[in-house]
Design a protein around this motif. Sequence first.
Motif, PDB file in Angstrom:
ATOM      1  N   SER A  29       0.742  -1.186  -0.012  1.00  0.00           N
ATOM      2  CA  SER A  29       0.141  -0.102  -0.022  1.00  0.00           C
ATOM      3  C   SER A  29       0.846   1.286   0.033  1.00  0.00           C
ATOM      4  O   SER A  29       0.633   2.223  -0.759  1.00  0.00           O
ATOM      5  N   TYR A  30       1.891   1.153   0.812  1.00  0.00           N
ATOM      6  CA  TYR A  30       3.062   2.291   0.707  1.00  0.00           C
ATOM      7  C   TYR A  30       3.468   2.895  -0.893  1.00  0.00           C
ATOM      8  O   TYR A  30       3.694   3.504  -1.150  1.00  0.00           O
ATOM      9  N   SER A  31       3.711   1.479  -1.345  1.00  0.00           N
ATOM     10  CA  SER A  31       4.425   1.340  -2.803  1.00  0.00           C
ATOM     11  C   SER A  31       3.386   2.123  -3.644  1.00  0.00           C
ATOM     12  O   SER A  31       3.601   3.024  -4.552  1.00  0.00           O
ATOM     13  N   ARG A  32       1.955   1.754  -3.536  1.00  0.00           N
ATOM     14  CA  ARG A  32       0.816   2.167  -4.286  1.00  0.00           C
ATOM     15  C   ARG A  32       0.546   3.616  -4.242  1.00  0.00           C
ATOM     16  O   ARG A  32       0.264   4.421  -5.043  1.00  0.00           O
ATOM     17  N   THR A  33       1.009   4.381  -2.798  1.00  0.00           N
ATOM     18  CA  THR A  33       0.759   5.532  -2.362  1.00  0.00           C
ATOM     19  C   THR A  33       2.090   6.666  -2.867  1.00  0.00           C
ATOM     20  O   THR A  33       2.090   7.569  -2.238  1.00  0.00           O
ATOM     21  N   TRP A  34       3.198   5.924  -3.192  1.00  0.00           N
ATOM     22  CA  TRP A  34       4.432   6.253  -3.500  1.00  0.00           C
ATOM     23  C   TRP A  34       5.167   6.852  -2.126  1.00  0.00           C
ATOM     24  O   TRP A  34       5.801   8.063  -2.138  1.00  0.00           O
ATOM     25  N   ASN A  35       4.874   6.252  -1.172  1.00  0.00           N
ATOM     26  CA  ASN A  35       5.799   6.348  -0.250  1.00  0.00           C
ATOM     27  C   ASN A  35       6.788   5.500   0.098  1.00  0.00           C
ATOM     28  O   ASN A  35       6.723   4.359   0.852  1.00  0.00           O
ATOM     29  N   VAL A  36       8.092   6.011  -0.446  1.00  0.00           N
ATOM     30  CA  VAL A  36       8.832   5.003  -0.760  1.00  0.00           C
ATOM     31  C   VAL A  36       9.568   4.509   0.540  1.00  0.00           C
ATOM     32  O   VAL A  36       9.872   3.205   0.603  1.00  0.00           O
ATOM     33  N   PHE A  37      10.132   5.303   1.462  1.00  0.00           N
ATOM     34  CA  PHE A  37      10.615   4.939   2.567  1.00  0.00           C
ATOM     35  C   PHE A  37       9.999   4.209   3.548  1.00  0.00           C
ATOM     36  O   PHE A  37      10.519   3.200   4.205  1.00  0.00           O
ATOM     37  N   SER A  38       8.570   4.282   3.492  1.00  0.00           N
ATOM     38  CA  SER A  38       7.855   3.590   4.414  1.00  0.00           C
ATOM     39  C   SER A  38       7.513   2.269   3.720  1.00  0.00           C
ATOM     40  O   SER A  38       7.679   1.098   4.453  1.00  0.00           O
ATOM     41  N   CYS A  39       7.531   2.217   2.426  1.00  0.00           N
ATOM     42  CA  CYS A  39       7.815   0.817   1.665  1.00  0.00           C
ATOM     43  C   CYS A  39       8.768  -0.084   1.958  1.00  0.00           C
ATOM     44  O   CYS A  39       8.886  -1.013   1.873  1.00  0.00           O
ATOM     45  N   LEU A  40      10.151   0.900   1.837  1.00  0.00           N
ATOM     46  CA  LEU A  40      11.161   0.089   2.243  1.00  0.00           C
ATOM     47  C   LEU A  40      11.402  -0.372   3.423  1.00  0.00           C
ATOM     48  O   LEU A  40      11.696  -1.682   3.800  1.00  0.00           O
ATOM     49  N   ARG A  41      11.076   0.359   4.561  1.00  0.00           N
ATOM     50  CA  ARG A  41      10.934  -0.370   5.854  1.00  0.00           C
ATOM     51  C   ARG A  41      10.000  -1.463   6.084  1.00  0.00           C
ATOM     52  O   ARG A  41      10.405  -2.384   6.681  1.00  0.00           O
ATOM     53  N   TYR A  42       8.790  -1.475   5.442  1.00  0.00           N
ATOM     54  CA  TYR A  42       8.054  -2.589   5.720  1.00  0.00           C
ATOM     55  C   TYR A  42       8.488  -3.878   4.940  1.00  0.00           C
ATOM     56  O   TYR A  42       8.249  -5.061   5.149  1.00  0.00           O
ATOM     57  N   LYS A  88      -5.460   9.421 -10.040  1.00  0.00           N
ATOM     58  CA  LYS A  88      -4.035   9.562  -9.450  1.00  0.00           C
ATOM     59  C   LYS A  88      -3.004   8.732  -9.927  1.00  0.00           C
ATOM     60  O   LYS A  88      -1.997   8.772  -9.370  1.00  0.00           O
ATOM     61  N   GLU A  89      -3.018   8.551 -11.244  1.00  0.00           N
ATOM     62  CA  GLU A  89      -2.162   7.620 -11.870  1.00  0.00           C
ATOM     63  C   GLU A  89      -0.984   8.972 -12.611  1.00  0.00           C
ATOM     64  O   GLU A  89      -1.280   8.939 -14.038  1.00  0.00           O
ATOM     65  N   TYR A  90      -0.539   9.648 -11.812  1.00  0.00           N
ATOM     66  CA  TYR A  90       0.011  10.979 -12.310  1.00  0.00           C
ATOM     67  C   TYR A  90       1.351  10.535 -13.565  1.00  0.00           C
ATOM     68  O   TYR A  90       1.333  11.445 -14.400  1.00  0.00           O
ATOM     69  N   GLU A  91       1.807   9.651 -13.435  1.00  0.00           N
ATOM     70  CA  GLU A  91       2.961   9.098 -14.297  1.00  0.00           C
ATOM     71  C   GLU A  91       2.526   8.886 -15.776  1.00  0.00           C
ATOM     72  O   GLU A  91       3.132   9.615 -16.752  1.00  0.00           O
ATOM     73  N   ASP A  92       1.428   8.314 -15.784  1.00  0.00           N
ATOM     74  CA  ASP A  92       0.587   8.131 -17.234  1.00  0.00           C
ATOM     75  C   ASP A  92       0.032   9.406 -17.733  1.00  0.00           C
ATOM     76  O   ASP A  92       0.283   9.854 -18.911  1.00  0.00           O
ATOM     77  N   LEU A 121       2.034  17.374 -12.791  1.00  0.00           N
ATOM     78  CA  LEU A 121       1.563  15.966 -12.675  1.00  0.00           C
ATOM     79  C   LEU A 121       2.909  15.306 -11.918  1.00  0.00           C
ATOM     80  O   LEU A 121       2.604  14.368 -11.022  1.00  0.00           O
ATOM     81  N   LEU A 122       4.100  15.485 -12.554  1.00  0.00           N
ATOM     82  CA  LEU A 122       5.290  14.582 -12.108  1.00  0.00           C
ATOM     83  C   LEU A 122       5.482  15.142 -10.635  1.00  0.00           C
ATOM     84  O   LEU A 122       5.847  14.269  -9.720  1.00  0.00           O
ATOM     85  N   ARG A 123       5.509  16.250 -10.225  1.00  0.00           N
ATOM     86  CA  ARG A 123       5.586  16.695  -9.142  1.00  0.00           C
ATOM     87  C   ARG A 123       4.520  16.037  -7.978  1.00  0.00           C
ATOM     88  O   ARG A 123       4.897  15.764  -6.923  1.00  0.00           O
ATOM     89  N   LYS A 124       3.121  16.142  -8.473  1.00  0.00           N
ATOM     90  CA  LYS A 124       2.248  15.526  -7.661  1.00  0.00           C
ATOM     91  C   LYS A 124       2.619  14.088  -7.141  1.00  0.00           C
ATOM     92  O   LYS A 124       2.301  13.690  -6.129  1.00  0.00           O
ATOM     93  N   ARG A 125       3.128  13.476  -8.258  1.00  0.00           N
ATOM     94  CA  ARG A 125       3.497  11.900  -8.026  1.00  0.00           C
ATOM     95  C   ARG A 125       4.566  12.000  -7.003  1.00  0.00           C
ATOM     96  O   ARG A 125       4.746  11.072  -6.053  1.00  0.00           O
ATOM     97  N   GLU A 126       5.637  12.731  -7.011  1.00  0.00           N
ATOM     98  CA  GLU A 126       6.782  12.823  -6.201  1.00  0.00           C
ATOM     99  C   GLU A 126       6.162  13.240  -4.794  1.00  0.00           C
ATOM    100  O   GLU A 126       6.761  12.758  -3.811  1.00  0.00           O
ATOM    101  N   ARG A 127       5.112  14.001  -4.604  1.00  0.00           N
ATOM    102  CA  ARG A 127       4.648  14.330  -3.336  1.00  0.00           C
ATOM    103  C   ARG A 127       3.894  13.300  -2.707  1.00  0.00           C
ATOM    104  O   ARG A 127       3.654  13.266  -1.299  1.00  0.00           O
ATOM    105  N   ARG A 128       3.519  12.374  -3.398  1.00  0.00           N
ATOM    106  CA  ARG A 128       2.501  11.304  -2.721  1.00  0.00           C
ATOM    107  C   ARG A 128       3.250  10.429  -1.773  1.00  0.00           C
ATOM    108  O   ARG A 128       4.540  10.260  -1.730  1.00  0.00           O
TER     109      ARG A 128
END
Length: 424
Positions: free
Chosen positions: A195-208, A382-386, A417-424
Motif C-alpha cells: 500500500s505504501y508503494s501504491r501511494t508512492w511513500n517510498v521510505f515506508s515501503c522500504l521499511r515494511y 491519481k495515476e500521475y505518471e501516465d 503531474l510529475l511533482r504530484k507523483r513525487e509528493r505522494r
Amino acid sequence: MKLGDHVKLARLMKGLTQEEAADGIISVSYLSKIENNQATPSKDVLDLLFRRLGIRQGEGKTAASWRESVMDWYKTMVAREVQAAREKHETVRQLCQESNDIEAAIYFQLMYVRYLLLLRDVKGAEAAARSVQEWYEALDDAMRYYYWKFFGLLYYCQEKYDDALQCYQKAERLSGAERRPGWEKADLDYLLALSYSRTWNVFSCLRYAEQALALSQAEYDLRRSAECHILLAICYRRCGEIDKAVDHCLLAQKAARMVDDRRLLGIVEHNLGHLKGMKRQYREAVQHYENSLIYKEDAPLDARLITLLSLVRVHCDAKHYRKASMAVEEGWKQLEQAPNGASEHYEYYLHFSIYRLLLSGEGEAFERLLKHEAIPYFQRRKEYEDAACYAEYLADYYARLRQYKQAAHYYRLSCELLRKRERR
C-alpha cells in the motif's frame, strides 16, 4: 470472548434489537449492562437469554477443533494455495456451523471475505464484508484485527489504496493483542509495504518490505521473500538506484525459480525489462518483456496487458516503430478476445488507442483522445505518471503544429503531474 460480547454478537446475528431480546426476561438497561460486560446475570436469566438467542449451554468445548481448522484454512489463503483453500472451505464451514459457537460463525464469516478475495470475487467479498460490518461493535480485538486486515485487502483490490493503507494501519495497531506467528506478521508487513508503494511513500515501503523479507526468510517462505525483493526493487528504482534494483530483481528471480512460481517469474522479468529500459539497454529490455509474456501466458488479462504496454513503450523509445505497432495490435487482439475486455480494462483501451493513433500519424482524433479522455481519466485515478506522459505527448503534438501556447500549457501540466507523483 467475554460473556457480554458473546450475548451481543448472538443478538446481532439473530437480527434482534435489545428490546426484542430482553422482552419478558429483563429490562433493556440491564441487557445493555450485560452486553457491555458491566453486569453478570443469574443462571436463570442466562438460560432464558441463551434460549432466545439460540446459544447452546456449554459452547466452547469444541473451540479448539474449529479454531485450528479455521486457522489452517486461513494459512492456505495467505500462501495463495487456491486449490487447497477450495478443498478446505466446505469442511470448515460445516465444522463452524455444527459447533453452534458464535465465535466460530464470526471467524468463518471473516475468513470467508478473505477466501472470496483469493478467488478474485471482489463483489462477493464486498457483500460478505457488509454483513460483518453490522457486528463490529461486538467484536473483540482479535476479531477486529482480521476485520481491518481483510477490509484493507478489499479496498486494495478495488484500487482504493489510501483506504487500504488506513485499514492495514488499524490492523497493525491491534496486532499486539495476541501473539501471532512470523508468517502472519510477515503478511501484514508485506500488505503495508504494498500500500505504501501504491501511494508512492517510498521510505515506508522500504521499511515494511525489509521487515517482511526478514520474517519470510526466517520462515523459509521463498515465495513471500521473492515478493519482498520485487517491492524493494521497485523502491530502489524510484530512488534512482537502478543497480540496487537489479540486484533485488535477481534475488527475487532466484527464489521464484526455486519454487517454480511462473507468476512471480513473470513479474520479475517485467521489472527487469523496465530497469533495462531505464538504462537504455533496449535489446535486453525487450527480451525480458518477451520472457515475461511467456510466463504470463495463463495469467489474468491485466497482467499480460501491462507487459504488452511496456513493450510498446520500449520499442518506441528504441525507435522500432514497426515492432511497437505489432505489440499494440497484440494488445488490441487480447482486449477484443476477452468478454467485456475494453470496458473492464478501460485504462488499457485508452493506452492502446493512444499508441495506435500515435504510430499511425496522430491527427485530430489523437488530440481529442488525449485532451478529453485520457489525461482527465488518469488524473482522476491519481495515476500521475501516465497522465504526465500523455500531457507531454499532447504538448509535442501542439508544438509540431506551432500552437505554442497550447504546447506550453501541456508541458507545464506534465511537470505539475510529475511533482504530484513525487509528493505522494
